[in-house]
Design a protein around this motif. Structure first.
Motif, PDB file in Angstrom:
ATOM      1  N   ILE A  99     -21.470 -10.748 -69.934  1.00 51.90           N
ATOM      2  CA  ILE A  99     -21.905 -10.922 -68.545  1.00 51.90           C
ATOM      3  C   ILE A  99     -20.817 -11.610 -67.732  1.00 51.90           C
ATOM      4  O   ILE A  99     -20.506 -11.196 -66.612  1.00 51.90           O
ATOM      5  CB  ILE A  99     -23.231 -11.696 -68.493  1.00 51.90           C
ATOM      6  N   ILE A 100     -20.218 -12.642 -68.297  1.00 47.33           N
ATOM      7  CA  ILE A 100     -19.207 -13.386 -67.539  1.00 47.33           C
ATOM      8  C   ILE A 100     -17.984 -12.527 -67.256  1.00 47.33           C
ATOM      9  O   ILE A 100     -17.527 -12.415 -66.117  1.00 47.33           O
ATOM     10  CB  ILE A 100     -18.815 -14.672 -68.285  1.00 47.33           C
ATOM     11  N   TYR A 101     -17.441 -11.872 -68.262  1.00 42.41           N
ATOM     12  CA  TYR A 101     -16.192 -11.126 -68.066  1.00 42.41           C
ATOM     13  C   TYR A 101     -16.431  -9.718 -67.526  1.00 42.41           C
ATOM     14  O   TYR A 101     -15.738  -9.281 -66.599  1.00 42.41           O
ATOM     15  CB  TYR A 101     -15.401 -11.064 -69.369  1.00 42.41           C
ATOM     16  N   GLY A 102     -17.396  -9.013 -68.069  1.00 40.12           N
ATOM     17  CA  GLY A 102     -17.666  -7.661 -67.605  1.00 40.12           C
ATOM     18  C   GLY A 102     -18.224  -7.630 -66.201  1.00 40.12           C
ATOM     19  O   GLY A 102     -17.807  -6.841 -65.357  1.00 40.12           O
ATOM     20  N   TYR A 103     -19.166  -8.505 -65.943  1.00 38.31           N
ATOM     21  CA  TYR A 103     -19.798  -8.550 -64.637  1.00 38.31           C
ATOM     22  C   TYR A 103     -18.812  -8.981 -63.559  1.00 38.31           C
ATOM     23  O   TYR A 103     -18.796  -8.401 -62.468  1.00 38.31           O
ATOM     24  CB  TYR A 103     -20.990  -9.509 -64.686  1.00 38.31           C
ATOM     25  N   SER A 104     -17.989  -9.972 -63.867  1.00 32.80           N
ATOM     26  CA  SER A 104     -17.033 -10.425 -62.861  1.00 32.80           C
ATOM     27  C   SER A 104     -15.982  -9.361 -62.561  1.00 32.80           C
ATOM     28  O   SER A 104     -15.555  -9.215 -61.410  1.00 32.80           O
ATOM     29  CB  SER A 104     -16.371 -11.727 -63.288  1.00 32.80           C
ATOM     30  N   SER A 105     -15.571  -8.594 -63.565  1.00 29.92           N
ATOM     31  CA  SER A 105     -14.588  -7.541 -63.297  1.00 29.92           C
ATOM     32  C   SER A 105     -15.202  -6.408 -62.486  1.00 29.92           C
ATOM     33  O   SER A 105     -14.567  -5.898 -61.553  1.00 29.92           O
ATOM     34  CB  SER A 105     -13.990  -7.022 -64.601  1.00 29.92           C
ATOM     35  N   VAL A 106     -16.432  -6.025 -62.785  1.00 32.62           N
ATOM     36  CA  VAL A 106     -17.094  -4.969 -62.011  1.00 32.62           C
ATOM     37  C   VAL A 106     -17.337  -5.433 -60.587  1.00 32.62           C
ATOM     38  O   VAL A 106     -17.129  -4.675 -59.627  1.00 32.62           O
ATOM     39  CB  VAL A 106     -18.415  -4.546 -62.699  1.00 32.62           C
ATOM     40  N   MET A 107     -17.752  -6.682 -60.419  1.00 30.67           N
ATOM     41  CA  MET A 107     -17.993  -7.202 -59.084  1.00 30.67           C
ATOM     42  C   MET A 107     -16.697  -7.278 -58.279  1.00 30.67           C
ATOM     43  O   MET A 107     -16.693  -7.011 -57.079  1.00 30.67           O
ATOM     44  CB  MET A 107     -18.645  -8.584 -59.157  1.00 30.67           C
ATOM     45  N   SER A 108     -15.602  -7.622 -58.915  1.00 26.46           N
ATOM     46  CA  SER A 108     -14.334  -7.677 -58.180  1.00 26.46           C
ATOM     47  C   SER A 108     -13.903  -6.281 -57.735  1.00 26.46           C
ATOM     48  O   SER A 108     -13.394  -6.113 -56.621  1.00 26.46           O
ATOM     49  CB  SER A 108     -13.250  -8.339 -59.018  1.00 26.46           C
ATOM     50  N   PHE A 109     -14.126  -5.255 -58.561  1.00 21.50           N
ATOM     51  CA  PHE A 109     -13.811  -3.887 -58.144  1.00 21.50           C
ATOM     52  C   PHE A 109     -14.700  -3.444 -56.988  1.00 21.50           C
ATOM     53  O   PHE A 109     -14.249  -2.752 -56.073  1.00 21.50           O
ATOM     54  CB  PHE A 109     -13.943  -2.906 -59.305  1.00 21.50           C
ATOM     55  N   ARG A 110     -15.959  -3.849 -56.999  1.00 22.42           N
ATOM     56  CA  ARG A 110     -16.858  -3.486 -55.906  1.00 22.42           C
ATOM     57  C   ARG A 110     -16.456  -4.184 -54.615  1.00 22.42           C
ATOM     58  O   ARG A 110     -16.537  -3.594 -53.537  1.00 22.42           O
ATOM     59  CB  ARG A 110     -18.300  -3.824 -56.281  1.00 22.42           C
ATOM     60  N   ILE A 111     -16.036  -5.430 -54.709  1.00 19.97           N
ATOM     61  CA  ILE A 111     -15.598  -6.149 -53.512  1.00 19.97           C
ATOM     62  C   ILE A 111     -14.332  -5.518 -52.944  1.00 19.97           C
ATOM     63  O   ILE A 111     -14.201  -5.338 -51.724  1.00 19.97           O
ATOM     64  CB  ILE A 111     -15.398  -7.643 -53.830  1.00 19.97           C
TER      65      ILE A 111
ATOM     66  N   ASN B 113     -22.437  -6.516 -47.388  1.00 19.72           N
ATOM     67  CA  ASN B 113     -22.438  -6.285 -48.835  1.00 19.72           C
ATOM     68  C   ASN B 113     -21.396  -7.134 -49.550  1.00 19.72           C
ATOM     69  O   ASN B 113     -21.629  -7.581 -50.676  1.00 19.72           O
ATOM     70  CB  ASN B 113     -22.204  -4.809 -49.143  1.00 19.72           C
ATOM     71  N   VAL B 114     -20.254  -7.376 -48.927  1.00 17.16           N
ATOM     72  CA  VAL B 114     -19.249  -8.248 -49.536  1.00 17.16           C
ATOM     73  C   VAL B 114     -19.810  -9.653 -49.703  1.00 17.16           C
ATOM     74  O   VAL B 114     -19.685 -10.264 -50.762  1.00 17.16           O
ATOM     75  CB  VAL B 114     -17.943  -8.260 -48.702  1.00 17.16           C
ATOM     76  N   PHE B 115     -20.456 -10.172 -48.663  1.00 11.43           N
ATOM     77  CA  PHE B 115     -21.038 -11.503 -48.764  1.00 11.43           C
ATOM     78  C   PHE B 115     -22.150 -11.556 -49.818  1.00 11.43           C
ATOM     79  O   PHE B 115     -22.249 -12.516 -50.576  1.00 11.43           O
ATOM     80  CB  PHE B 115     -21.575 -11.969 -47.413  1.00 11.43           C
ATOM     81  N   CYS B 116     -22.971 -10.520 -49.873  1.00 13.41           N
ATOM     82  CA  CYS B 116     -24.040 -10.490 -50.875  1.00 13.41           C
ATOM     83  C   CYS B 116     -23.478 -10.396 -52.292  1.00 13.41           C
ATOM     84  O   CYS B 116     -23.996 -11.046 -53.208  1.00 13.41           O
ATOM     85  CB  CYS B 116     -24.982  -9.317 -50.613  1.00 13.41           C
ATOM     86  N   LEU B 117     -22.449  -9.595 -52.488  1.00 12.78           N
ATOM     87  CA  LEU B 117     -21.849  -9.479 -53.813  1.00 12.78           C
ATOM     88  C   LEU B 117     -21.242 -10.796 -54.268  1.00 12.78           C
ATOM     89  O   LEU B 117     -21.379 -11.181 -55.435  1.00 12.78           O
ATOM     90  CB  LEU B 117     -20.784  -8.386 -53.826  1.00 12.78           C
TER      91      LEU B 117
ATOM     92  N   PHE C  88     -22.130 -13.856 -53.249  1.00 16.01           N
ATOM     93  CA  PHE C  88     -23.210 -14.815 -53.494  1.00 16.01           C
ATOM     94  C   PHE C  88     -23.962 -14.474 -54.778  1.00 16.01           C
ATOM     95  O   PHE C  88     -24.252 -15.348 -55.594  1.00 16.01           O
ATOM     96  CB  PHE C  88     -24.169 -14.848 -52.311  1.00 16.01           C
ATOM     97  N   TYR C  89     -24.271 -13.197 -54.972  1.00 13.78           N
ATOM     98  CA  TYR C  89     -25.018 -12.795 -56.160  1.00 13.78           C
ATOM     99  C   TYR C  89     -24.188 -13.000 -57.429  1.00 13.78           C
ATOM    100  O   TYR C  89     -24.709 -13.436 -58.446  1.00 13.78           O
ATOM    101  CB  TYR C  89     -25.449 -11.340 -56.043  1.00 13.78           C
ATOM    102  N   GLY C  90     -22.908 -12.703 -57.374  1.00 18.71           N
ATOM    103  CA  GLY C  90     -22.047 -12.928 -58.533  1.00 18.71           C
ATOM    104  C   GLY C  90     -21.947 -14.395 -58.893  1.00 18.71           C
ATOM    105  O   GLY C  90     -21.983 -14.771 -60.066  1.00 18.71           O
ATOM    106  N   PHE C  91     -21.846 -15.249 -57.852  1.00 14.46           N
ATOM    107  CA  PHE C  91     -21.796 -16.683 -58.104  1.00 14.46           C
ATOM    108  C   PHE C  91     -23.075 -17.173 -58.755  1.00 14.46           C
ATOM    109  O   PHE C  91     -23.046 -17.955 -59.701  1.00 14.46           O
ATOM    110  CB  PHE C  91     -21.550 -17.433 -56.792  1.00 14.46           C
ATOM    111  N   THR C  92     -24.221 -16.714 -58.262  1.00 17.03           N
ATOM    112  CA  THR C  92     -25.486 -17.182 -58.833  1.00 17.03           C
ATOM    113  C   THR C  92     -25.661 -16.714 -60.265  1.00 17.03           C
ATOM    114  O   THR C  92     -26.155 -17.465 -61.106  1.00 17.03           O
ATOM    115  CB  THR C  92     -26.679 -16.726 -57.989  1.00 17.03           C
ATOM    116  N   GLN C  93     -25.269 -15.482 -60.574  1.00 18.18           N
ATOM    117  CA  GLN C  93     -25.439 -14.992 -61.944  1.00 18.18           C
ATOM    118  C   GLN C  93     -24.559 -15.752 -62.923  1.00 18.18           C
ATOM    119  O   GLN C  93     -25.002 -16.135 -64.009  1.00 18.18           O
ATOM    120  CB  GLN C  93     -25.113 -13.497 -62.008  1.00 18.18           C
ATOM    121  N   ILE C  94     -23.314 -15.985 -62.564  1.00 14.40           N
ATOM    122  CA  ILE C  94     -22.410 -16.697 -63.469  1.00 14.40           C
ATOM    123  C   ILE C  94     -22.808 -18.165 -63.574  1.00 14.40           C
ATOM    124  O   ILE C  94     -22.741 -18.763 -64.643  1.00 14.40           O
ATOM    125  CB  ILE C  94     -20.952 -16.516 -63.004  1.00 14.40           C
ATOM    126  N   TYR C  95     -23.290 -18.757 -62.482  1.00 12.89           N
ATOM    127  CA  TYR C  95     -23.744 -20.145 -62.520  1.00 12.89           C
ATOM    128  C   TYR C  95     -24.951 -20.290 -63.436  1.00 12.89           C
ATOM    129  O   TYR C  95     -25.039 -21.233 -64.214  1.00 12.89           O
ATOM    130  CB  TYR C  95     -24.090 -20.618 -61.108  1.00 12.89           C
TER     131      TYR C  95
END
Length: 89
Positions: A14-26, A55-59, A61-68
């Motif tokens: 979740i930490i590494y995969g999710y953050s990489s996918v979220m960065s590509f989406r941003i 959507n950038v702001f939501c991504l 915020f949502y990424g921060f909350t999931q990793i936190y």
């Protein structure tokens, strides 16, 4: 395999995969913003621009909350506050 090993694997994915996918989406949304900002004449492009910016702001915020929530206990008051804020957003 014990459940603690599986939980560790899941948290790392979740930490590494999710953050990489979220960065590509941003990055994708930033490219959309750069393309659409040149053509602001019609209503559709303004709608697409505002949607991409939101959507950038939501991504972020949502990424921060999931990793936190993965790194810290989900029973802290800050975690409850983040979950409630995300629902309202």
């Amino acid at each position: 395999m014990s459940s603690s090993v599986l939980e560790d694997i899941q948290s790392k994915l979740i930490i590494y995969g999710y953050s990489s996918v979220m960065s590509f989406r941003i990055i994708d949304h930033i490219f959309v913003i750069r393309i659409v900002i040149r053509q602001r004449e019609n209503a559709c492009s303004i709608y697409l621009l505002s949607s991409a910016i939101f959507n950038v702001f939501c991504l972020i915020f949502y990424g921060f909350t999931q990793i936190y929530l993965i790194n810290y206990s989900s029973e802290t008051p800050a975690a409850f506050g983040l979950c409630k804020t995300y629902i309202y957003l």
